[in-house]
Design a protein around this motif. Sequence first.
Motif, PDB file in Angstrom:
ATOM      1  N   ALA A  51      -0.697  22.723  -7.231  1.00  0.00           N
ATOM      2  CA  ALA A  51      -0.273  21.332  -7.062  1.00  0.00           C
ATOM      3  C   ALA A  51       0.945  21.240  -6.159  1.00  0.00           C
ATOM      4  O   ALA A  51       1.066  20.317  -5.349  1.00  0.00           O
ATOM      5  CB  ALA A  51       0.033  20.717  -8.421  1.00  0.00           C
ATOM      6  N   LEU A  52       1.867  22.195  -6.284  1.00  0.00           N
ATOM      7  CA  LEU A  52       3.042  22.206  -5.417  1.00  0.00           C
ATOM      8  C   LEU A  52       2.629  22.372  -3.961  1.00  0.00           C
ATOM      9  O   LEU A  52       3.232  21.797  -3.051  1.00  0.00           O
ATOM     10  CB  LEU A  52       3.992  23.335  -5.843  1.00  0.00           C
ATOM     11  N   THR A  53       1.595  23.187  -3.738  1.00  0.00           N
ATOM     12  CA  THR A  53       1.070  23.336  -2.385  1.00  0.00           C
ATOM     13  C   THR A  53       0.512  22.016  -1.871  1.00  0.00           C
ATOM     14  O   THR A  53       0.662  21.671  -0.690  1.00  0.00           O
ATOM     15  CB  THR A  53      -0.028  24.413  -2.354  1.00  0.00           C
ATOM     16  N   GLN A  54      -0.105  21.241  -2.766  1.00  0.00           N
ATOM     17  CA  GLN A  54      -0.653  19.948  -2.379  1.00  0.00           C
ATOM     18  C   GLN A  54       0.443  18.962  -1.997  1.00  0.00           C
ATOM     19  O   GLN A  54       0.265  18.134  -1.108  1.00  0.00           O
ATOM     20  CB  GLN A  54      -1.509  19.379  -3.513  1.00  0.00           C
ATOM     21  N   PHE A  55       1.609  19.060  -2.667  1.00  0.00           N
ATOM     22  CA  PHE A  55       2.726  18.188  -2.312  1.00  0.00           C
ATOM     23  C   PHE A  55       3.204  18.481  -0.895  1.00  0.00           C
ATOM     24  O   PHE A  55       3.609  17.580  -0.163  1.00  0.00           O
ATOM     25  CB  PHE A  55       3.879  18.365  -3.298  1.00  0.00           C
ATOM     26  N   GLN A  56       3.166  19.742  -0.512  1.00  0.00           N
ATOM     27  CA  GLN A  56       3.503  20.087   0.865  1.00  0.00           C
ATOM     28  C   GLN A  56       2.464  19.505   1.825  1.00  0.00           C
ATOM     29  O   GLN A  56       2.793  19.103   2.943  1.00  0.00           O
ATOM     30  CB  GLN A  56       3.576  21.603   1.012  1.00  0.00           C
ATOM     31  N   ASN A  75       0.816  -1.216   0.000  1.00  0.00           N
ATOM     32  CA  ASN A  75       0.000   0.000   0.000  1.00  0.00           C
ATOM     33  C   ASN A  75       0.846   1.260   0.000  1.00  0.00           C
ATOM     34  O   ASN A  75       0.490   2.258  -0.636  1.00  0.00           O
ATOM     35  CB  ASN A  75      -0.935  -0.004   1.213  1.00  0.00           C
ATOM     36  N   GLY A  76       1.957   1.238   0.721  1.00  0.00           N
ATOM     37  CA  GLY A  76       2.841   2.399   0.714  1.00  0.00           C
ATOM     38  C   GLY A  76       3.422   2.643  -0.663  1.00  0.00           C
ATOM     39  O   GLY A  76       3.534   3.785  -1.117  1.00  0.00           O
ATOM     40  N   TYR A  77       3.797   1.546  -1.348  1.00  0.00           N
ATOM     41  CA  TYR A  77       4.301   1.673  -2.715  1.00  0.00           C
ATOM     42  C   TYR A  77       3.255   2.319  -3.613  1.00  0.00           C
ATOM     43  O   TYR A  77       3.554   3.225  -4.397  1.00  0.00           O
ATOM     44  CB  TYR A  77       4.629   0.288  -3.273  1.00  0.00           C
ATOM     45  N   LEU A  78       2.020   1.822  -3.514  1.00  0.00           N
ATOM     46  CA  LEU A  78       0.963   2.283  -4.414  1.00  0.00           C
ATOM     47  C   LEU A  78       0.697   3.766  -4.239  1.00  0.00           C
ATOM     48  O   LEU A  78       0.620   4.517  -5.224  1.00  0.00           O
ATOM     49  CB  LEU A  78      -0.311   1.478  -4.168  1.00  0.00           C
ATOM     50  N   SER A  79       0.547   4.217  -2.994  1.00  0.00           N
ATOM     51  CA  SER A  79       0.213   5.619  -2.768  1.00  0.00           C
ATOM     52  C   SER A  79       1.315   6.542  -3.265  1.00  0.00           C
ATOM     53  O   SER A  79       1.040   7.556  -3.932  1.00  0.00           O
ATOM     54  CB  SER A  79      -0.047   5.859  -1.279  1.00  0.00           C
ATOM     55  N   HIS A  80       2.574   6.209  -2.969  1.00  0.00           N
ATOM     56  CA  HIS A  80       3.672   7.066  -3.404  1.00  0.00           C
ATOM     57  C   HIS A  80       3.884   6.996  -4.920  1.00  0.00           C
ATOM     58  O   HIS A  80       4.262   7.993  -5.542  1.00  0.00           O
ATOM     59  CB  HIS A  80       4.957   6.685  -2.674  1.00  0.00           C
ATOM     60  N   ALA A  81       3.634   5.836  -5.520  1.00  0.00           N
ATOM     61  CA  ALA A  81       3.764   5.712  -6.974  1.00  0.00           C
ATOM     62  C   ALA A  81       2.711   6.562  -7.685  1.00  0.00           C
ATOM     63  O   ALA A  81       3.005   7.225  -8.692  1.00  0.00           O
ATOM     64  CB  ALA A  81       3.637   4.251  -7.389  1.00  0.00           C
ATOM     65  N   VAL A  82       1.485   6.560  -7.156  1.00  0.00           N
ATOM     66  CA  VAL A  82       0.414   7.352  -7.775  1.00  0.00           C
ATOM     67  C   VAL A  82       0.713   8.841  -7.652  1.00  0.00           C
ATOM     68  O   VAL A  82       0.536   9.611  -8.618  1.00  0.00           O
ATOM     69  CB  VAL A  82      -0.941   7.009  -7.124  1.00  0.00           C
ATOM     70  N   ILE A  83       1.180   9.271  -6.497  1.00  0.00           N
ATOM     71  CA  ILE A  83       1.530  10.683  -6.320  1.00  0.00           C
ATOM     72  C   ILE A  83       2.678  11.053  -7.254  1.00  0.00           C
ATOM     73  O   ILE A  83       2.701  12.148  -7.830  1.00  0.00           O
ATOM     74  CB  ILE A  83       1.896  10.968  -4.857  1.00  0.00           C
ATOM     75  N   GLY A  84       3.639  10.138  -7.421  1.00  0.00           N
ATOM     76  CA  GLY A  84       4.737  10.389  -8.356  1.00  0.00           C
ATOM     77  C   GLY A  84       4.243  10.522  -9.782  1.00  0.00           C
ATOM     78  O   GLY A  84       4.738  11.363 -10.550  1.00  0.00           O
TER      79      GLY A  84
END
Length: 305
Positions: free
Chosen positions: A80-85, A43-52
């Motif tokens: 979007a940059l604000t969302q990354f924060q 699950n950690g892989y999936l969430s970070h991969a989707v955000i990437g």
Amino acid sequence: MTLKEQVLSSPHLILILTAIIGGTAARLLVLREDFRQYPTYPNGYLSHAVIGFVAATLGAVFVPALMTNNLTSVTFLTLALTQFQGVRKLEQTSLQLMEETEYTKRGNAYIDGISKTFEARNYIALLVALIIGVIMEALEGSQEPLRITVGIAGGVVVFYFLKHFSKGKVISSIASVAAGEISIKNNELFVDDIFVSNRIGIKRGQEMLLEEGLAVVVTPHSDHYRIALDNYGQRQAILFEITRSLGIKRYHFTRKDYVDGRIVFVVVPIIQNIKRMITSVENTPLLESTQKKHKFIKEWADDNE
């Protein structure tokens, strides 16, 4: 030609797809499960991969949107940059909630470093995709295989530069780590010649420490590096990695030698493997909040003499 036709033209479509694939690949390459076992699989892989993937998409569409005077997309990129924060804050909150379930806590300093790392890796995906898009747009009119090849090559160069630039130090960069010998004298726990604790319980607990306990001694390469090792958050991170790697049966201690700055870590682990314990300590990240550039400190001291 309408704006829609311009954006979806064949050269732009190829540019966007190539940049998205390149940026997403860059994120996946730095999305790895190391000895710390974080992010968790799957699950950690999936969430970070989707955000990437989202970050790569933003970088990929930025150039075509800019070339077609679609300035709304620039505003969207800023949001979007604000969302990354916001993703960084969400990561912090998630790890802090997990603290109550851990036998040994990561500590706020370690959590802050982890969350900043994952935020920065999304920017790597965005910048790689952006550079690929810029290069391919600059080669507009050239043959597509050439545009794609040069664009990907430029993305690879940027990726390795950013990866090297953002790579943090680990404990082995500033200190040596060696196994320590546990001994008990007058109901006091010692590792080598360093006093650790006088709170080691009854005889059964002492026998457990002598028979099953493991210890390492971290020796800084110079006095300057004692500043980082003396930091409570840094020592908490090291202890967490030891217990996460080996498990913990009962005891865990840490103690500093005030004379030469050596740091001792003692545990009674589930897995009896001193080499793994040493490796865990050596590869524990050096927290950004603890790092001080000796050159600037020395220059400041010289100027104020």
